[in-house]
Design a protein around this motif. Structure first.
Motif, PDB file in Angstrom:
ATOM      1  N   THR A   2       7.732  -8.737  29.464  1.00 33.63           N
ATOM      2  CA  THR A   2       6.584  -8.544  30.321  1.00 33.63           C
ATOM      3  C   THR A   2       5.564  -7.629  29.651  1.00 33.63           C
ATOM      4  OG1 THR A   2       7.996  -8.771  32.259  1.00 33.63           O
ATOM      5  CG2 THR A   2       5.841  -7.775  32.598  1.00 33.63           C
ATOM      6  N   MET A   3       4.319  -8.033  29.730  1.00 34.05           N
ATOM      7  CA  MET A   3       3.252  -7.251  29.137  1.00 34.05           C
ATOM      8  C   MET A   3       2.829  -6.146  30.098  1.00 34.05           C
ATOM      9  SD  MET A   3      -0.058  -8.842  27.133  1.00 34.05           S
ATOM     10  CE  MET A   3      -0.335 -10.065  28.354  1.00 34.05           C
ATOM     11  N   VAL A   8      -2.138  -4.732  26.875  1.00 33.93           N
ATOM     12  CA  VAL A   8      -3.437  -5.395  26.981  1.00 33.93           C
ATOM     13  C   VAL A   8      -4.499  -4.567  26.256  1.00 33.93           C
ATOM     14  CG1 VAL A   8      -5.247  -6.190  28.571  1.00 33.93           C
ATOM     15  CG2 VAL A   8      -2.824  -6.550  29.139  1.00 33.93           C
ATOM     16  N   ILE A   9      -4.522  -3.275  26.507  1.00 35.83           N
ATOM     17  CA  ILE A   9      -5.504  -2.386  25.871  1.00 35.83           C
ATOM     18  C   ILE A   9      -5.299  -2.333  24.359  1.00 35.83           C
ATOM     19  CG2 ILE A   9      -6.278   0.017  25.715  1.00 35.83           C
ATOM     20  CD1 ILE A   9      -5.623   0.174  28.789  1.00 35.83           C
ATOM     21  N   ASP A  16     -11.922  -3.121  31.463  1.00 34.18           N
ATOM     22  CA  ASP A  16     -11.818  -2.621  32.834  1.00 34.18           C
ATOM     23  C   ASP A  16     -10.513  -3.043  33.499  1.00 34.18           C
ATOM     24  OD1 ASP A  16     -12.119  -5.158  34.269  1.00 34.18           O
ATOM     25  OD2 ASP A  16     -14.230  -5.080  33.749  1.00 34.18           O
ATOM     26  N   GLU A  17     -10.181  -2.328  34.545  1.00 31.09           N
ATOM     27  CA  GLU A  17      -8.903  -2.537  35.245  1.00 31.09           C
ATOM     28  C   GLU A  17      -8.784  -3.939  35.837  1.00 31.09           C
ATOM     29  OE1 GLU A  17      -6.248  -0.406  35.478  1.00 31.09           O
ATOM     30  OE2 GLU A  17      -7.342   0.811  34.025  1.00 31.09           O
ATOM     31  N   THR A  18      -9.906  -4.513  36.247  1.00 30.65           N
ATOM     32  CA  THR A  18      -9.868  -5.858  36.830  1.00 30.65           C
ATOM     33  C   THR A  18      -9.417  -6.876  35.794  1.00 30.65           C
ATOM     34  OG1 THR A  18     -11.635  -5.286  38.372  1.00 30.65           O
ATOM     35  CG2 THR A  18     -11.226  -7.626  38.025  1.00 30.65           C
ATOM     36  N   LEU A  19      -9.970  -6.781  34.596  1.00 29.78           N
ATOM     37  CA  LEU A  19      -9.567  -7.709  33.542  1.00 29.78           C
ATOM     38  C   LEU A  19      -8.097  -7.508  33.190  1.00 29.78           C
ATOM     39  CD1 LEU A  19     -10.180  -9.954  31.537  1.00 29.78           C
ATOM     40  CD2 LEU A  19     -10.971  -8.196  29.936  1.00 29.78           C
ATOM     41  N   ILE A  20      -7.669  -6.272  33.118  1.00 30.07           N
ATOM     42  CA  ILE A  20      -6.257  -5.995  32.832  1.00 30.07           C
ATOM     43  C   ILE A  20      -5.367  -6.659  33.881  1.00 30.07           C
ATOM     44  CG2 ILE A  20      -4.477  -4.199  32.711  1.00 30.07           C
ATOM     45  CD1 ILE A  20      -6.654  -2.367  31.484  1.00 30.07           C
TER      46      ILE A  20
END
Length: 73
Positions: A2-3, A8-9, A16-20
């Motif tokens: 699991t990522m 992701v960063i 931004d947190e939404t994209l993450i």
């Protein structure tokens, strides 16, 4: 495997947190995200290598990354 947000960063850089959250919701792994990022960053280079167009989760990730990039413009 699991990522995580940190994964992701590490691949995309500061986002931004939404994209993450959207990336994590796809269920993709680090390899898939890295490939999607490579397509977004240099699709002409990958096309010249005659790589097949992405499908599945990689295509979904590309859509998310392109969509996020367009919002910034």
């Amino acid at each position: 495997m699991t990522m995580t947000s940190e994964d992701v960063i590490a691949i995309l850089g500061p986002v931004d947190e939404t994209l993450i959250a959207d990336v994590l919701a796809t269920g993709a792994n680090q390899t898939e995200l890295a490939e999607a990022f490579a397509w977004v960053s240099s699709d002409e280079a990958l096309m010249s290598e005659r790589r097949p167009l992405p499908t599945g989760r990689i295509a979904l990730l590309i859509d998310l990354l392109v969509s996020d990039d367009e919002e910034l413009d």
